[in-house]
Design an enzyme around this catalytic site. Structure first.
Site, short mmCIF file in Angstrom:
data_model
loop_
_atom_site.label_atom_id
_atom_site.label_comp_id
_atom_site.label_asym_id
_atom_site.label_seq_id
_atom_site.Cartn_x
_atom_site.Cartn_y
_atom_site.Cartn_z
N ASN A 92 2.96 -6.26 1.90
CA ASN A 92 3.24 -4.92 2.40
C ASN A 92 3.40 -4.03 1.17
OD1 ASN A 92 4.21 -2.55 3.45
ND2 ASN A 92 6.11 -3.41 4.26
N TRP A 93 2.40 -3.24 0.92
CA TRP A 93 2.41 -2.43 -0.31
C TRP A 93 3.37 -1.25 -0.22
CZ3 TRP A 93 -3.14 -1.75 -2.74
CH2 TRP A 93 -3.67 -3.01 -3.04
N LYS A 94 3.82 -0.92 1.01
CA LYS A 94 4.70 0.24 1.22
C LYS A 94 4.05 1.50 0.65
CE LYS A 94 8.52 -2.93 1.52
NZ LYS A 94 9.95 -3.16 1.48
N HIS A 148 8.61 -1.88 11.08
CA HIS A 148 9.30 -2.26 9.83
C HIS A 148 10.66 -1.56 9.79
CE1 HIS A 148 10.26 -2.67 5.60
NE2 HIS A 148 9.40 -3.67 5.57
N GLU A 208 12.07 -0.04 7.53
CA GLU A 208 12.01 1.28 6.88
C GLU A 208 11.51 2.34 7.86
OE1 GLU A 208 9.76 -0.09 3.49
OE2 GLU A 208 11.51 -1.26 2.88
N GLU A 218 12.73 -10.02 8.91
CA GLU A 218 13.09 -9.45 7.62
C GLU A 218 14.54 -8.94 7.66
OE1 GLU A 218 9.29 -8.12 5.39
OE2 GLU A 218 10.02 -6.44 6.56
N GLY A 276 14.00 -5.76 -0.82
CA GLY A 276 14.03 -4.99 -2.07
C GLY A 276 15.31 -5.17 -2.88
N SER A 290 12.50 -10.05 -0.29
CA SER A 290 12.60 -10.58 -1.65
C SER A 290 11.93 -11.95 -1.82
CB SER A 290 14.07 -10.62 -2.13
OG SER A 290 14.60 -9.31 -2.17
N GLY A 316 6.91 -7.73 -0.08
CA GLY A 316 6.86 -6.36 -0.58
C GLY A 316 6.55 -6.33 -2.07
N GLY A 317 7.58 -6.18 -2.89
CA GLY A 317 7.41 -5.97 -4.34
C GLY A 317 6.48 -6.97 -5.01
P1 13P Z 1 10.51 -7.04 -0.70
O1 13P Z 1 9.65 -8.28 -0.78
O2 13P Z 1 10.19 -6.04 -1.77
O3 13P Z 1 11.96 -7.37 -0.57
O4 13P Z 1 10.08 -6.29 0.66
C1 13P Z 1 10.08 -7.01 1.85
C2 13P Z 1 9.47 -6.18 2.90
O5 13P Z 1 10.04 -5.23 3.36
C3 13P Z 1 8.12 -6.55 3.36
O6 13P Z 1 7.78 -5.85 4.51
#
Ligand code: 13P
Length: 249
Positions: free
Chosen positions: A10-12, A95, A97, A167, A173, A213, A234-235
Site C-alpha cells: 500500500n503505497w499510500k 483502510h 486512514e 491492520e 507506521g 509495520s 506500507g512503508g
Molecule cells: P506500515 O507497513 O507502514 O505500518 O503500514 C501498514 C498499512 O497501513 C498498510 O495498509
C-alpha cells in the site's frame, strides 16, 4: 485447502507517476515469486503508468480507494469502471486512514465492497482496532462488527474471492508490529466470523492478510501462522526490502 498467499504493497500518498515507474522497475526483479500473488496498490494518478510498467511480470496493480457510485457529480472521486478500464484488479477498501481522516463508515465500506464485486474487482477489506480498544479488551468484538457490516448482502461466492486485511491501528507506521500470536489470534477470529456468516468452504477460501509495520524480519513468523495468508505492507513496500518480504521463505 491450501490458500495462495497474497502480499500487497500500500503505497499510500507516496510517489509521483515518474517516481512510481522508477520504483516498479527497481522492484520487478526482486518481487518474483510464482507461489505468491503480488499486488502494488498505488495512488490513483500512478495507476496508468504502473499498469504499463508491470506488463509481462507477476505484479498486479491495485487502487487504494474507490467510490460506490457508477458515475456522476462526485467531484474528486474515482468510479469502479475507471479502475477496471485502466487495468486495475484489486482495490483497498476501508483502510483505517480512510476511516479516520475521511470519515468512512462501515456502511460506506459495505457499499464499496458490493460495487467492487459488481465490477469484478477484488476488494482488500481493511479492519483493525485502536490501542484504546485493545486495552479495553474489545478487539475481537470490534473487528467482528466491522466484518459483519462489510459483508452485508455479499454472497458466499463473492466472499470466497475477497481479501481481508487485519491492520491494528496501533501497529500502522509505528514500527510496532503485532506479535505473530496477536495477529494470528485476530485473523483466526476473523475466519471464525466468516464461517458463522457463511460456511466452512467460504472460511477456508477467503484470504486474510496482516498489516502494520510488516518488514523483512517480522514477515516470516507472521506468514507462517495458519490463518495469515499474506500481508498488506506500507512503508516497507516502497523499498527493495519488499522483495525480501515477498520472498519470505
Ligand atoms: P506500515 O507497513 O507502514 O505500518 O503500514 C501498514 C498499512 O497501513 C498498510 O495498509
Amino acid at each position: 485447502m491450501a490458500r495462495r498467499m497474497i502480499i500487497a504493497g500500500n503505497w499510500k500518498m507516496n510517489k509521483t507517476p515518474s517516481e512510481a515507474v522508477a520504483l516498479i522497475k527497481e522492484l520487478i526483479p526482486l518481487v518474483k515469486n510464482d507461489a505468491v500473488d503480488v499486488v502494488f496498490c498505488v495512488p490513483a494518478i500512478d495507476i496508468i503508468p504502473a499498469v504499463e510498467a508491470v506488463k509481462g511480470t507477476n505484479i498486479k496493480i491495485g487502487a487504494e480507494n474507490m467510490y460506490f457510485e457508477e458515475s456522476g457529480a462526485y467531484t474528486g472521486e474515482i468510479a469502479p469502471n475507471m479502475l477496471v478500464d485502466a487495468g486495475v484488479s484489486h482495490v483497498i477498501l476501508g483502510h483505517s486512514e480512510r476511516r479516520g481522516y475521511f470519515g468512512e463508515t462501515d456502511l460506506d465500506i459495505n457499499k464499496k465492497v458490493k460495487k467492487a464485486f459488481e465490477h469484478d474487482l477484488t476488494p482488500i477489506i481493511c479492519c483493525g482496532e485502536s490501542l484504546e480498544q485493545r486495552e479495553q479488551g474489545i478487539t475481537i468484538d470490534w473487528i467482528r462488527q466491522q466484518i459483519k457490516i462489510a459483508f452485508l448482502d455479499i454472497t458466499a461466492d463473492q466472499a470466497k474471492a475477497a481479501v481481508i486485511a487485519y491492520e491494528p491501528i496501533w501497529a500502522i507506521g509505528t514500527g510496532k508490529t503485532a506479535t505473530s500470536d496477536q495477529a494470528q489470534e485476530v485473523c483466526g477470529a476473523i475466519r471464525d466470523c466468516i464461517r458463522e456468516i457463511y460456511d466452512e468452504a467460504t472460511a477456508d477460501a477467503i484470504r486474510i492478510q496482516y498489516g502494520g509495520s510488516v518488514n523483512a524480519k517480522t514477515a516470516p513468523d507472521l506468514f507462517a501462522k495458519p490463518d495469515i495468508d499474506g500481508g498488506l505492507v506500507g512503508g516497507a513496500s516502497l523499498k527493495a526490502e519488499f522483495g525480501d518480504i515477498v520472498n519470505y521463505e
